[in-house]
Design a protein around this motif. Structure first.
Motif, PDB file in Angstrom:
ATOM      1  N   GLU A  16     -18.676  67.840 -72.121  1.00  0.00           N
ATOM      2  CA  GLU A  16     -19.863  68.612 -71.732  1.00  0.00           C
ATOM      3  C   GLU A  16     -20.809  67.833 -70.818  1.00  0.00           C
ATOM      4  N   SER A  17     -20.594  66.534 -70.686  1.00  0.00           N
ATOM      5  CA  SER A  17     -21.436  65.740 -69.784  1.00  0.00           C
ATOM      6  C   SER A  17     -20.950  65.781 -68.330  1.00  0.00           C
ATOM      7  N   ILE A  18     -19.805  66.405 -68.084  1.00  0.00           N
ATOM      8  CA  ILE A  18     -19.265  66.520 -66.728  1.00  0.00           C
ATOM      9  C   ILE A  18     -20.087  67.568 -65.979  1.00  0.00           C
ATOM     10  N   PRO A  19     -20.647  67.218 -64.825  1.00  0.00           N
ATOM     11  CA  PRO A  19     -21.495  68.169 -64.079  1.00  0.00           C
ATOM     12  C   PRO A  19     -20.679  69.272 -63.410  1.00  0.00           C
ATOM     13  N   GLU A  20     -21.368  70.316 -62.980  1.00  0.00           N
ATOM     14  CA  GLU A  20     -20.730  71.441 -62.276  1.00  0.00           C
ATOM     15  C   GLU A  20     -20.303  71.064 -60.863  1.00  0.00           C
ATOM     16  N   ASN A  21     -21.125  70.267 -60.183  1.00  0.00           N
ATOM     17  CA  ASN A  21     -20.929  69.979 -58.766  1.00  0.00           C
ATOM     18  C   ASN A  21     -21.048  68.484 -58.496  1.00  0.00           C
ATOM     19  N   ASN A  22     -20.636  68.122 -57.277  1.00  0.00           N
ATOM     20  CA  ASN A  22     -20.736  66.732 -56.816  1.00  0.00           C
ATOM     21  C   ASN A  22     -19.929  65.775 -57.696  1.00  0.00           C
ATOM     22  N   LEU A  23     -18.759  66.235 -58.117  1.00  0.00           N
ATOM     23  CA  LEU A  23     -17.923  65.452 -59.035  1.00  0.00           C
ATOM     24  C   LEU A  23     -17.413  64.164 -58.400  1.00  0.00           C
ATOM     25  N   THR A  24     -17.074  64.203 -57.120  1.00  0.00           N
ATOM     26  CA  THR A  24     -16.512  63.000 -56.496  1.00  0.00           C
ATOM     27  C   THR A  24     -17.509  61.857 -56.514  1.00  0.00           C
ATOM     28  N   ALA A  25     -18.747  62.131 -56.194  1.00  0.00           N
ATOM     29  CA  ALA A  25     -19.763  61.069 -56.193  1.00  0.00           C
ATOM     30  C   ALA A  25     -20.179  60.696 -57.611  1.00  0.00           C
ATOM     31  N   GLU A  54      -1.819  72.576 -48.240  1.00  0.00           N
ATOM     32  CA  GLU A  54      -2.920  72.859 -47.330  1.00  0.00           C
ATOM     33  C   GLU A  54      -4.247  73.092 -48.055  1.00  0.00           C
ATOM     34  N   ASP A  55      -4.200  73.274 -49.357  1.00  0.00           N
ATOM     35  CA  ASP A  55      -5.419  73.481 -50.142  1.00  0.00           C
ATOM     36  C   ASP A  55      -5.972  72.180 -50.727  1.00  0.00           C
ATOM     37  N   LEU A  56      -5.225  71.089 -50.597  1.00  0.00           N
ATOM     38  CA  LEU A  56      -5.694  69.807 -51.124  1.00  0.00           C
ATOM     39  C   LEU A  56      -6.860  69.301 -50.278  1.00  0.00           C
ATOM     40  N   SER A  57      -7.997  69.142 -50.922  1.00  0.00           N
ATOM     41  CA  SER A  57      -9.171  68.653 -50.213  1.00  0.00           C
ATOM     42  C   SER A  57     -10.190  68.139 -51.220  1.00  0.00           C
ATOM     43  N   VAL A  58     -11.149  67.406 -50.719  1.00  0.00           N
ATOM     44  CA  VAL A  58     -12.229  66.915 -51.566  1.00  0.00           C
ATOM     45  C   VAL A  58     -12.986  68.091 -52.165  1.00  0.00           C
ATOM     46  N   ALA A  59     -13.173  69.148 -51.391  1.00  0.00           N
ATOM     47  CA  ALA A  59     -13.924  70.311 -51.865  1.00  0.00           C
ATOM     48  C   ALA A  59     -13.294  70.932 -53.111  1.00  0.00           C
ATOM     49  N   LEU A  60     -11.982  70.872 -53.221  1.00  0.00           N
ATOM     50  CA  LEU A  60     -11.299  71.462 -54.371  1.00  0.00           C
ATOM     51  C   LEU A  60     -11.625  70.724 -55.660  1.00  0.00           C
ATOM     52  N   VAL A  61     -11.814  69.419 -55.596  1.00  0.00           N
ATOM     53  CA  VAL A  61     -12.102  68.643 -56.813  1.00  0.00           C
ATOM     54  C   VAL A  61     -13.577  68.300 -56.960  1.00  0.00           C
ATOM     55  N   ASP A  62     -14.402  68.693 -56.011  1.00  0.00           N
ATOM     56  CA  ASP A  62     -15.812  68.315 -56.058  1.00  0.00           C
ATOM     57  C   ASP A  62     -16.673  69.298 -56.839  1.00  0.00           C
ATOM     58  N   SER A  63     -16.157  70.480 -57.112  1.00  0.00           N
ATOM     59  CA  SER A  63     -16.944  71.519 -57.771  1.00  0.00           C
ATOM     60  C   SER A  63     -16.105  72.248 -58.813  1.00  0.00           C
ATOM     61  N   LEU A  64     -16.661  72.397 -60.011  1.00  0.00           N
ATOM     62  CA  LEU A  64     -15.964  73.166 -61.044  1.00  0.00           C
ATOM     63  C   LEU A  64     -15.846  74.628 -60.639  1.00  0.00           C
ATOM     64  N   ASP A  65     -16.837  75.161 -59.901  1.00  0.00           N
ATOM     65  CA  ASP A  65     -16.755  76.545 -59.440  1.00  0.00           C
ATOM     66  C   ASP A  65     -15.580  76.745 -58.500  1.00  0.00           C
ATOM     67  N   VAL A  66     -15.446  75.869 -57.518  1.00  0.00           N
ATOM     68  CA  VAL A  66     -14.356  75.990 -56.541  1.00  0.00           C
ATOM     69  C   VAL A  66     -13.001  75.856 -57.234  1.00  0.00           C
ATOM     70  N   LEU A  67     -12.864  74.853 -58.087  1.00  0.00           N
ATOM     71  CA  LEU A  67     -11.586  74.630 -58.767  1.00  0.00           C
ATOM     72  C   LEU A  67     -11.265  75.774 -59.729  1.00  0.00           C
ATOM     73  N   SER A  68     -12.241  76.244 -60.481  1.00  0.00           N
ATOM     74  CA  SER A  68     -11.969  77.339 -61.422  1.00  0.00           C
ATOM     75  C   SER A  68     -11.648  78.637 -60.674  1.00  0.00           C
ATOM     76  N   ASN A  69     -12.315  78.896 -59.556  1.00  0.00           N
ATOM     77  CA  ASN A  69     -11.992  80.084 -58.750  1.00  0.00           C
ATOM     78  C   ASN A  69     -10.580  79.987 -58.170  1.00  0.00           C
ATOM     79  N   TYR A  70     -10.208  78.803 -57.733  1.00  0.00           N
ATOM     80  CA  TYR A  70      -8.863  78.588 -57.190  1.00  0.00           C
ATOM     81  C   TYR A  70      -7.810  78.851 -58.272  1.00  0.00           C
ATOM     82  N   ILE A  71      -8.022  78.293 -59.448  1.00  0.00           N
ATOM     83  CA  ILE A  71      -7.076  78.479 -60.564  1.00  0.00           C
ATOM     84  C   ILE A  71      -6.988  79.953 -60.935  1.00  0.00           C
ATOM     85  N   THR A  72      -8.127  80.615 -61.039  1.00  0.00           N
ATOM     86  CA  THR A  72      -8.146  82.033 -61.384  1.00  0.00           C
ATOM     87  C   THR A  72      -7.363  82.847 -60.358  1.00  0.00           C
TER      88      THR A  72
END
Length: 96
Positions: A23-32, A59-77
């Motif tokens: 639960e301490s993992i933030p929603e965004n800015n995960l890489t930093a 072609e979908d591998l990018s920093v943006a995919l792992v930097d945000s829980l919203d982006v990653l969860s939308n991709y998985i969905t």
């Protein structure tokens, strides 16, 4: 979606071998915030593929995919909701 994000938080803790609660993992800015580099980002994405039984397109591998829980969860969905006819795996266009 919240359940998926919580599941992703647990996977992140597992993949990165973090000594902190999910639960301490933030929603965004995960890489930093978590200090993700290319190697542990790929480790995380491999774990996501295995866990959710999806294939992340090269072609979908990018920093943006792992930097945000919203982006990653939308991709998985999207992958889970749009099965491909020929491979049994989900296919969606690049979101990044």
């Amino acid at each position: 979606m919240t359940d998926l994000k919580n599941e992703l938080r647990s996977l992140i803790v597992e993949a990165l071998r973090l000594n902190q609660p999910p639960e301490s993992i933030p929603e965004n800015n995960l890489t930093a915030t978590l200090g993700l580099d290319s190697i542990n980002s790929l480790e995380l994405l491999i774990l996501v593929e295995d866990h959710f039984k999806i294939r992340i397109n090269d072609e979908d591998l990018s920093v943006a995919l792992v930097d945000s829980l919203d982006v990653l969860s939308n991709y998985i969905t999207g992958k889970l909701l749009l099965p491909s006819q020929d491979s049994g795996e989900a296919e969606v266009g690049a979101i990044i």
